[in-house]
Design a protein around this motif. Structure first.
Motif, PDB file in Angstrom:
ATOM      1  N   ALA A 388     -32.177 -39.077  66.305  1.00  0.00           N
ATOM      2  CA  ALA A 388     -31.829 -38.332  65.097  1.00  0.00           C
ATOM      3  C   ALA A 388     -30.320 -38.079  65.024  1.00  0.00           C
ATOM      4  O   ALA A 388     -29.719 -38.138  63.947  1.00  0.00           O
ATOM      5  CB  ALA A 388     -32.599 -37.017  65.057  1.00  0.00           C
ATOM      6  N   ILE A 389     -29.701 -37.791  66.163  1.00  0.00           N
ATOM      7  CA  ILE A 389     -28.245 -37.627  66.196  1.00  0.00           C
ATOM      8  C   ILE A 389     -27.566 -38.934  65.808  1.00  0.00           C
ATOM      9  O   ILE A 389     -26.598 -38.950  65.028  1.00  0.00           O
ATOM     10  CB  ILE A 389     -27.789 -37.155  67.585  1.00  0.00           C
ATOM     11  CG1 ILE A 389     -28.234 -35.705  67.828  1.00  0.00           C
ATOM     12  CG2 ILE A 389     -26.269 -37.278  67.746  1.00  0.00           C
ATOM     13  CD1 ILE A 389     -28.104 -35.253  69.267  1.00  0.00           C
ATOM     14  N   ALA A 390     -28.056 -40.061  66.334  1.00  0.00           N
ATOM     15  CA  ALA A 390     -27.480 -41.368  66.000  1.00  0.00           C
ATOM     16  C   ALA A 390     -27.569 -41.638  64.499  1.00  0.00           C
ATOM     17  O   ALA A 390     -26.650 -42.228  63.906  1.00  0.00           O
ATOM     18  CB  ALA A 390     -28.192 -42.465  66.778  1.00  0.00           C
ATOM     19  N   HIS A 391     -28.664 -41.226  63.883  1.00  0.00           N
ATOM     20  CA  HIS A 391     -28.809 -41.380  62.432  1.00  0.00           C
ATOM     21  C   HIS A 391     -27.716 -40.593  61.708  1.00  0.00           C
ATOM     22  O   HIS A 391     -27.086 -41.087  60.768  1.00  0.00           O
ATOM     23  CB  HIS A 391     -30.194 -40.893  62.019  1.00  0.00           C
ATOM     24  CG  HIS A 391     -30.568 -41.218  60.613  1.00  0.00           C
ATOM     25  ND1 HIS A 391     -31.767 -40.836  60.052  1.00  0.00           N
ATOM     26  CD2 HIS A 391     -29.910 -41.890  59.628  1.00  0.00           C
ATOM     27  CE1 HIS A 391     -31.830 -41.261  58.796  1.00  0.00           C
ATOM     28  NE2 HIS A 391     -30.703 -41.887  58.515  1.00  0.00           N
ATOM     29  N   VAL A 393     -24.750 -39.709  62.905  1.00  0.00           N
ATOM     30  CA  VAL A 393     -23.461 -40.359  63.156  1.00  0.00           C
ATOM     31  C   VAL A 393     -23.283 -41.545  62.215  1.00  0.00           C
ATOM     32  O   VAL A 393     -22.197 -41.758  61.652  1.00  0.00           O
ATOM     33  CB  VAL A 393     -23.354 -40.794  64.631  1.00  0.00           C
ATOM     34  CG1 VAL A 393     -22.133 -41.688  64.847  1.00  0.00           C
ATOM     35  CG2 VAL A 393     -23.272 -39.569  65.546  1.00  0.00           C
ATOM     36  N   GLU A 394     -24.339 -42.309  62.035  1.00  0.00           N
ATOM     37  CA  GLU A 394     -24.292 -43.450  61.116  1.00  0.00           C
ATOM     38  C   GLU A 394     -23.940 -43.000  59.707  1.00  0.00           C
ATOM     39  O   GLU A 394     -23.102 -43.605  59.025  1.00  0.00           O
ATOM     40  CB  GLU A 394     -25.663 -44.135  61.141  1.00  0.00           C
ATOM     41  CG  GLU A 394     -25.752 -45.435  60.393  1.00  0.00           C
ATOM     42  CD  GLU A 394     -27.135 -46.067  60.573  1.00  0.00           C
ATOM     43  OE1 GLU A 394     -27.905 -46.087  59.590  1.00  0.00           O
ATOM     44  OE2 GLU A 394     -27.450 -46.512  61.694  1.00  0.00           O
ATOM     45  N   VAL A 395     -24.561 -41.909  59.251  1.00  0.00           N
ATOM     46  CA  VAL A 395     -24.293 -41.385  57.914  1.00  0.00           C
ATOM     47  C   VAL A 395     -22.859 -40.878  57.808  1.00  0.00           C
ATOM     48  O   VAL A 395     -22.154 -41.153  56.824  1.00  0.00           O
ATOM     49  CB  VAL A 395     -25.304 -40.269  57.569  1.00  0.00           C
ATOM     50  CG1 VAL A 395     -24.862 -39.483  56.336  1.00  0.00           C
ATOM     51  CG2 VAL A 395     -26.696 -40.859  57.352  1.00  0.00           C
ATOM     52  N   MET A 396     -22.389 -40.141  58.809  1.00  0.00           N
ATOM     53  CA  MET A 396     -21.016 -39.641  58.781  1.00  0.00           C
ATOM     54  C   MET A 396     -20.014 -40.782  58.678  1.00  0.00           C
ATOM     55  O   MET A 396     -19.041 -40.703  57.911  1.00  0.00           O
ATOM     56  CB  MET A 396     -20.734 -38.795  60.022  1.00  0.00           C
ATOM     57  CG  MET A 396     -21.360 -37.418  59.983  1.00  0.00           C
ATOM     58  SD  MET A 396     -20.884 -36.397  61.412  1.00  0.00           S
ATOM     59  CE  MET A 396     -21.409 -34.770  60.842  1.00  0.00           C
TER      60      MET A 396
END
Length: 500
Positions: A388-391, A393-396
Motif C-alpha cells: 500500500a505504501i508503494a502504491h 509512492v507511485e501516485v506521488m
C-alpha cells in the motif's frame, strides 16, 4: 522550569509528553483508547474517554517529572484527522465520534459526486470528494439519525474537542477544516458555500484557528478536571501526521515520512499546493509549506485486531520467550520467505482511503492454502501495508512529488521485521529515529512556538535523532514486484473497474 505539554489523541491510545526546550524530554505517558466497529465499515470512539485519559496523563506527567502545573508555558493537542465530534446547544455529546477511518458514508459520497462538479470542488477545496469529507458524514447522520442531526450545535474534531474541554473555547484547527472540505484554498478561510454542502447551519462550525495560534487559556473548570493551571495558554492544535512530520524533519521536497500508528500515513513537504483527488492536502505546521499526504484506513489497528482474534494460541509461547505477542509474531514472520509463499493480503478492513477512496473495498487473503501458518499470515499482513505504501509512492511520483529520503516513525517503526519488508518492497533505505515519541512532541513544539517560548521551527530536531538505517536486501526485488502486481490486480478485479 518552563516546559510545554503535548497531547496526542490517537486512534489506539492517548499520549502525553512534557518537554523543556531546547532539548529535554521530561516525561512521557499514555493510556489506551477503545476503537469500536459495531457495524461493517464503522469506526467510532468515545470522546469522554479521551478527556479522562488527558486528566490521568497530566497528573502522571507531573508526578514523574517533578514539574508543577504552573511550570507549563503552553499546551498543544494533536489528533486524528478529520474525526467528527458533535455537541448540542448545551455542550453535551450527541453520539460517539465518527473517526477518520469510518467508511459508512459511501452513498453520501456518491450523492455529493452527482451534485457537485468534482474538478471544481478539488480546485477550490484542495481535496477530492471522498469519505473523508465531513459533509458526507453529516449527511449520513441527517439520513440515519435525524433526531441527532436536528440537535447539532457544534461540529469539530478530536483535538478541537479536547481544546474546548480545556478552554471552553469552540474552534476548528485549519487542517481539520481543510480536510473536512470547508476551506477555500485561495482565501484560506472557511467558505460558506462549502459548509452548505453539509446541510448544517453555518453557526454550527466554529471559527478557524491556525495551528500555533493561541485559541484560549485553560478555564477554571478545565483546570479542575485536567490538573492543569488556570490561565495556561492552549494553541489551535495539529493534525497528528503533520505533527509527526515536523518532529521527523520533513520540511523539504524529497523528504518522506512513513508513520506507522493506528493507521499508516505517508507525507511529504512542498512549497506549493497541487490538489489531486487521490491524496489529501494539508497545511504544514511551518507556515508557507503544504503537506500532500496519504492515509490508510488501518495499520496498527488491523494488526492489533489480527493478534486479538487469531493469535491467542501463541500467547504462552510469546510469554516464555519474554516477548510481546506482536514481537513473537514478528519472529514467526521473519522465518517465512519474502512473498509469504504466495499469500497476498489487501488490507481494506474498513474500506480504504487514499489512494483508491473506496469505502466498499474489503480485505482479502488471496492464495491461502493448508500449508500456510500464522507466521505466513502475519508476514502477509505486514507485506500488505508495504504494498500500500508503494502504491502511494507511485501516485506521488505521478503527480510530480519527489520521494528520495524515507523516514519512519511511530509505534510500528519499532518492528525491525516490518521495516525490513517496507525497505525491500520500496527498494529504498529507511531511516529510523531515536527519541521520537510520535505526534505529541510536534504538538508540544508547536505550543512552544505559539507561546513564544521558542522561535525556530527546525530546532525541534534536538528531540529526535537518527537511529539505525535499514537497507533493502538485493535478493527480494523480483518477488516483491510480483507481489505488488498481484496486490493491485486483486483490488482491480474485485472492484470491477480500471486502475486507480
Amino acid at each position: 522550569m518552563r516546559c510545554v505539554l503535548g497531547l496526542d489523541i490517537g486512534t489506539t491510545s492517548t499520549i502525553g509528553v512534557l518537554i523543556r526546550p531546547p532539548d529535554q524530554t521530561l516525561a512521557l505517558a499514555s493510556r489506551p483508547v477503545a476503537l469500536r466497529s459495531d457495524h461493517v465499515g464503522w469506526a467510532e470512539e468515545d470522546p469522554e474517554q479521551w478527556w479522562a485519559n488527558v486528566a490521568e496523563i497530566v497528573r502522571e506527567l507531573m508526578r514523574s517529572s517533578g514539574a508543577s502545573p504552573a511550570d507549563i508555558a503552553a499546551v498543544g493537542v494533536t489528533g486524528m484527522l478529520p474525526a467528527m465530534v458533535l455537541l448540542d446547544a448545551a455542550g453535551r455529546l450527541l453520539r460517539p465520534s465518527i473517526q477518520q477511518s469510518d467508511a459508512r458514508c459511501g452513498a453520501e459520497v456518491a450523492e455529493l459526486r452527482a451534485e457537485i462538479d468534482e474538478n471544481a470542488f478539488l480546485a477550490k477545496a484542495g481535496n477530492g470528494i471522498n469519505q473523508q469529507l465531513v459533509a458526507a458524514k453529516l449527511r449520513w447522520i441527517e439520513r440515519h439519525e435525524p433526531k441527532v442531526f436536528a440537535r447539532i450545535s457544534t461540529v469539530f474534531g478530536s483535538y478541537d474537542y479536547v481544546n474546548w474541554r480545556l478552554t471552553a473555547e469552540r474552534a476548528v484547527e485549519q487542517n481539520w477544516a481543510l480536510e473536512a472540505g470547508f476551506i477555500d484554498l485561495k482565501t484560506h478561510g472557511i467558505d460558506d458555500a462549502l459548509v452548505a454542502f453539509a446541510h448544517i447551519p453555518r453557526a454550527a462550525l466554529p471559527r478557524k484557528v491556525v495551528s500555533h495560534e493561541i485559541l484560549g487559556v485553560v478555564s477554571d473548570r478545565g483546570a479542575a478536571e485536567s490538573g492543569l493551571e488556570p490561565g495556561t495558554p492552549v494553541i489551535g492544535g495539529a493534525a497528528d501526521h503533520n505533527a509527526s512530520a515536523l518532529g521527523a524533519g520533513v520540511v523539504g521536497a524529497g523528504d518522506v515520512l512513513l508513520k506507522f500508528g493506528g493507521s499508516v500515513d505517508i507525507l511529504t513537504a512542498t512549497d506549493h499546493a497541487t490538489p489531486d483527488s487521490r491524496l489529501f492536502l494539508d497545511y504544514h505546521l511551518k507556515p508557507g509549506l503544504f503537506v500532500p499526504n496519504g492515509c490508510m484506513s488501518t495499520g496498527g489497528s488491523a494488526l492489533n485486531w489480527f493478534a486479538r482474534q487469531f493469535a491467542s494460541g501463541e500467547a504462552e509461547a510469546a510469554k516464555k520467550a519474554g516477548l510481546t505477542i506482536h514481537q513473537w509474531l514478528d519472529r514467526l514472520a521473519d522465518a517465512r520467505p519474502a512473498g509469504s509463499d504466495g499469500l497476498v493480503v489487501t488490507p481494506y478492513f474498513l474500506g480504504e482511503k487514499t489512494p483508491i477512496h473506496d469505502s466498499n473495498a474489503r480485505a482479502t487473503f488471496d492464495g491461502l492454502t493448508l500449508s500456510h501458518d500464522i507466521g505466513h499470515l502475519w508476514r502477509a499482513m505486514l507485506e500488505a501495508y508495504a504494498y500500500a505504501i508503494a502504491h502511494h509512492v507511485e501516485v506521488m511520483n505521478e503527480i510530480g512529488y519527489r520521494t528520495e529520503r524515507f523516514i519512519v516513525s511511530d509505534g510500528g517503526s519499532a518492528s525491525r521485521v516490518w521495516m525490513q519488508i517496507v525497505a525491500d518492497v520500496l527498494q529504498q533505505p529507511l531511516q529510523r529515529l531515536a527519541g521520537h515519541p510520535g505526534s505529541c512532541v510536534g504538538a508540544a513544539w508547536t505550543a512552544a512556538i505559539g507561546s513564544g517560548l521558542v522561535s525556530d521551527w527546525s530546532a525541534i530536531s534536538a528531540f529526535v535523532r537518527p537511529a539505525d538505517r535499514i537497507e533493502p536486501r538485493p535478493e527480494t526485488p523480483e518477488t516483491y514486484r510480483r507481489g505488488y502486481r498481484r496486490y493491485r490486480e486483486i483490488y482491480r478485479s474485485l472492484a470491477g473497474r480500471g486502475a486507480s
